[in-house]
Design a protein around this motif. Structure first.
Motif, mmCIF file in Angstrom:
data_model
loop_
_atom_site.group_PDB
_atom_site.id
_atom_site.type_symbol
_atom_site.label_atom_id
_atom_site.label_comp_id
_atom_site.label_asym_id
_atom_site.label_seq_id
_atom_site.Cartn_x
_atom_site.Cartn_y
_atom_site.Cartn_z
ATOM 1 N N HIS A 1 -0.295 -12.080 -2.484
ATOM 2 C CA HIS A 1 -1.504 -12.328 -3.806
ATOM 3 C C HIS A 1 -2.402 -12.033 -3.675
ATOM 4 C CE1 HIS A 1 2.794 -14.125 -4.693
ATOM 5 N NE2 HIS A 1 3.319 -13.445 -4.737
ATOM 6 N N ARG A 2 -3.073 -12.385 -2.725
ATOM 7 C CA ARG A 2 -4.205 -12.410 -2.165
ATOM 8 C C ARG A 2 -5.231 -11.839 -3.935
ATOM 9 N NH1 ARG A 2 -8.657 -10.442 0.543
ATOM 10 N NH2 ARG A 2 -7.655 -9.290 1.723
ATOM 11 N N LEU A 3 -5.118 -10.729 -3.580
ATOM 12 C CA LEU A 3 -5.582 -9.734 -4.413
ATOM 13 C C LEU A 3 -5.376 -9.304 -5.880
ATOM 14 C CD1 LEU A 3 -6.435 -7.056 -2.006
ATOM 15 C CD2 LEU A 3 -7.854 -8.270 -3.133
ATOM 16 N N PHE A 4 -3.772 -9.250 -6.005
ATOM 17 C CA PHE A 4 -2.975 -8.727 -6.690
ATOM 18 C C PHE A 4 -1.825 -10.223 -7.110
ATOM 19 C CE2 PHE A 4 0.583 -6.422 -9.236
ATOM 20 C CZ PHE A 4 -0.234 -5.973 -10.516
ATOM 21 N N PRO A 5 -1.493 -10.182 -8.472
ATOM 22 C CA PRO A 5 -0.500 -11.769 -8.452
ATOM 23 C C PRO A 5 0.848 -11.354 -7.882
ATOM 24 C CG PRO A 5 -1.537 -11.715 -10.062
ATOM 25 C CD PRO A 5 -2.324 -10.660 -9.478
ATOM 26 N N ASN A 6 0.989 -10.459 -8.203
ATOM 27 C CA ASN A 6 2.896 -9.696 -8.317
ATOM 28 C C ASN A 6 2.692 -8.434 -6.885
ATOM 29 O OD1 ASN A 6 4.379 -11.340 -9.503
ATOM 30 N ND2 ASN A 6 4.163 -9.753 -11.966
ATOM 31 N N ASP A 7 2.166 -8.613 -6.038
ATOM 32 C CA ASP A 7 2.287 -7.783 -4.964
ATOM 33 C C ASP A 7 2.843 -8.169 -3.920
ATOM 34 O OD1 ASP A 7 1.705 -4.922 -3.820
ATOM 35 O OD2 ASP A 7 -0.497 -5.906 -2.111
ATOM 36 N N HIS A 8 3.546 -7.481 -2.936
ATOM 37 C CA HIS A 8 4.687 -7.252 -2.117
ATOM 38 C C HIS A 8 4.097 -5.790 -1.084
ATOM 39 C CE1 HIS A 8 5.925 -9.832 -5.609
ATOM 40 N NE2 HIS A 8 6.716 -10.549 -4.289
ATOM 41 N N ILE A 9 4.805 -6.392 0.336
ATOM 42 C CA ILE A 9 4.370 -6.183 1.634
ATOM 43 C C ILE A 9 5.971 -5.519 2.040
ATOM 44 C CG2 ILE A 9 3.075 -5.277 3.383
ATOM 45 C CD1 ILE A 9 0.394 -6.254 2.356
ATOM 46 N N ALA A 10 6.753 -5.317 2.218
ATOM 47 C CA ALA A 10 7.579 -4.403 3.358
ATOM 48 C C ALA A 10 7.099 -3.971 4.230
ATOM 49 C CB ALA A 10 8.909 -3.565 2.595
ATOM 50 N N LEU A 11 7.567 -4.851 5.785
ATOM 51 C CA LEU A 11 7.044 -4.356 6.579
ATOM 52 C C LEU A 11 8.014 -4.031 7.828
ATOM 53 C CD1 LEU A 11 4.823 -4.119 8.905
ATOM 54 C CD2 LEU A 11 4.849 -6.708 9.437
ATOM 55 N N ARG B 1 0.600 -10.859 12.070
ATOM 56 C CA ARG B 1 1.941 -9.787 11.879
ATOM 57 C C ARG B 1 2.484 -10.329 13.307
ATOM 58 N NH1 ARG B 1 0.655 -11.104 7.615
ATOM 59 N NH2 ARG B 1 1.598 -13.851 8.530
ATOM 60 N N ILE B 2 1.536 -8.783 14.152
ATOM 61 C CA ILE B 2 1.946 -8.450 15.336
ATOM 62 C C ILE B 2 2.213 -9.250 16.691
ATOM 63 C CG2 ILE B 2 0.609 -7.585 17.221
ATOM 64 C CD1 ILE B 2 -1.096 -5.689 15.663
ATOM 65 N N HIS B 3 1.541 -10.932 16.162
ATOM 66 C CA HIS B 3 2.594 -12.027 17.232
ATOM 67 C C HIS B 3 3.757 -12.452 16.587
ATOM 68 C CE1 HIS B 3 -0.994 -12.684 19.892
ATOM 69 N NE2 HIS B 3 -2.510 -12.026 18.489
ATOM 70 N N GLU B 4 3.734 -12.406 15.493
ATOM 71 C CA GLU B 4 4.961 -12.758 15.473
ATOM 72 C C GLU B 4 6.307 -11.651 15.691
ATOM 73 O OE1 GLU B 4 3.615 -15.180 10.350
ATOM 74 O OE2 GLU B 4 4.753 -12.363 10.582
ATOM 75 N N SER C 1 -1.045 -12.960 3.868
ATOM 76 C CA SER C 1 -2.101 -13.665 4.140
ATOM 77 C C SER C 1 -1.725 -14.944 4.136
ATOM 78 C CB SER C 1 -3.774 -13.464 3.229
ATOM 79 O OG SER C 1 -3.661 -11.818 3.037
ATOM 80 N N PRO C 2 -2.703 -16.384 4.678
ATOM 81 C CA PRO C 2 -2.611 -17.092 4.852
ATOM 82 C C PRO C 2 -3.178 -18.544 3.434
ATOM 83 C CG PRO C 2 -4.113 -17.031 6.703
ATOM 84 C CD PRO C 2 -3.457 -16.072 5.499
#
Length: 155
Positions: free
Chosen positions: A89-99, A139-142, A154-155
């Motif tokens: 939501h940092r740049l867009f309030p309804n954005d999601h990322i599938a990793l 994400r890499i460390h997770e 993002s935090p």
């Protein structure tokens, strides 16, 4: 305002009006030594996972396959593993990322730099570049440390 920021603002306004929700697919492409493939774009700073937006009539896995091929010349040779779905939501309030974690792949051709991708490189997970985006580093460390994924990109 830089041209990149202007383009991003225009696209964000378009997406806000044309889509109630945006969804991206990104791939943590790892080799047998746990080196990770990162991309440096021409239009934003830092190193990131390859990936991009899910288009209409496209599954999130289809988008991942398309983006990996377009940005890095990666072809999946086995199923990717969904690692998490993150609110961005940092740049867009309804954005999601599938990793997705991608361990079964091949790269028959490394694409040359172009208008979108300045560079791609494999990095050891414990020697990541200083200019990596903080969410990508986290994400890499997770993934490598088998930590539960965060709910937010993002935090």
């Amino acid at each position: 305002m830089s041209p990149e920021k202007l383009i991003r603002k225009v696209l964000q306004r378009y997406w806000r009006h044309s889509r109630g929700l945006t969804l991206g697919a990104q791939g943590a492409v790892l080799d047998n030594e746990n080196r990770v493939l990162l991309i440096r774009h021409t239009y934003r700073p830092g190193w990131h996972f390859p990936g991009g937006g899910v288009e209409k009539n496209e599954t999130v896995e289809d988008a991942l396959r398309r983006e990996l091929h377009e940005e890095a010349g990666i072809e999946l040779t086995g199923p990717p593993e969904l690692f998490g779905l993150f609110a961005n939501h940092r740049l867009f309030p309804n954005d999601h990322i599938a990793l997705f974690v991608v361990r079964a792949w091949r790269q028959p051709v490394v694409p040359k730099p172009n208008a979108e991708i300045a560079e791609q490189r494999m990095f050891p997970w414990n020697a990541l570049p200083d200019a990596i985006s903080p969410p990508t580093r986290e994400r890499i460390h997770e993934i490598i440390e088998s930590r539960p994924p965060s709910l937010h990109w993002s935090p």
